[in-house]
Design a protein around this motif. Sequence first.
Motif, mmCIF file in Angstrom:
data_model
loop_
_atom_site.group_PDB
_atom_site.id
_atom_site.type_symbol
_atom_site.label_atom_id
_atom_site.label_comp_id
_atom_site.label_asym_id
_atom_site.label_seq_id
_atom_site.Cartn_x
_atom_site.Cartn_y
_atom_site.Cartn_z
ATOM 1 N N UNK A 119 38.683 31.970 41.921
ATOM 2 C CA UNK A 119 38.535 33.625 42.167
ATOM 3 C C UNK A 119 37.023 34.077 42.939
ATOM 4 N N UNK A 120 36.307 33.315 42.650
ATOM 5 C CA UNK A 120 35.624 33.689 44.132
ATOM 6 C C UNK A 120 35.884 33.050 45.236
ATOM 7 N N UNK A 121 35.844 32.030 45.609
ATOM 8 C CA UNK A 121 36.298 31.146 47.132
ATOM 9 C C UNK A 121 37.739 31.483 48.071
ATOM 10 N N UNK A 122 38.815 32.008 47.111
ATOM 11 C CA UNK A 122 39.577 32.142 47.115
ATOM 12 C C UNK A 122 40.723 33.334 47.553
ATOM 13 N N UNK A 123 40.332 34.057 45.851
ATOM 14 C CA UNK A 123 40.877 34.971 45.980
ATOM 15 C C UNK A 123 40.184 36.627 45.825
ATOM 16 N N UNK A 124 38.589 36.797 46.317
ATOM 17 C CA UNK A 124 37.758 37.497 46.189
ATOM 18 C C UNK A 124 37.756 38.337 45.549
ATOM 19 N N UNK A 125 37.462 37.505 43.587
ATOM 20 C CA UNK A 125 38.256 38.751 42.396
ATOM 21 C C UNK A 125 39.376 39.662 43.080
ATOM 22 N N UNK A 126 40.045 39.601 43.290
ATOM 23 C CA UNK A 126 41.852 40.193 43.761
ATOM 24 C C UNK A 126 42.613 39.587 43.162
ATOM 25 N N UNK A 127 43.664 40.179 41.726
ATOM 26 C CA UNK A 127 43.983 39.137 41.223
ATOM 27 C C UNK A 127 45.864 39.055 42.054
ATOM 28 N N UNK A 128 46.007 38.294 42.265
ATOM 29 C CA UNK A 128 47.390 38.014 43.514
ATOM 30 C C UNK A 128 48.554 38.693 42.411
#
Length: 96
Positions: free
Chosen positions: A36-45
């Motif tokens: 969530x933090x490192x990959x998605x940057x708090x954006x649900x894919x």
Amino acid sequence: MLELRSHCENCAKPLPPASTDAMICTFECTFCSDCVTSVLENVCPNCGGGFEKRPVRPAQMLSKYPAQNESIIKPIDWSSFETIQSRNKSIPPKNR
């Protein structure tokens, strides 16, 4: 009733019912806090929303309301996620 999905949908990290590392969106998409933090940057894919910590189900309730056994693993499809992420990451989740 929350499904309590058993693994991070991106990296497949185990997220047992008592995990404090599990994050969910409003549709119960489940990811570990690192993704969530490192990959998605708090954006649900999947929906473009944000994430919150998944609550821990009390141990005495797990026998009556067990966690989901089926794993949902869907590594990020970067070709479609980049558009969702760039459009939403600068907007607070409550305003998306």
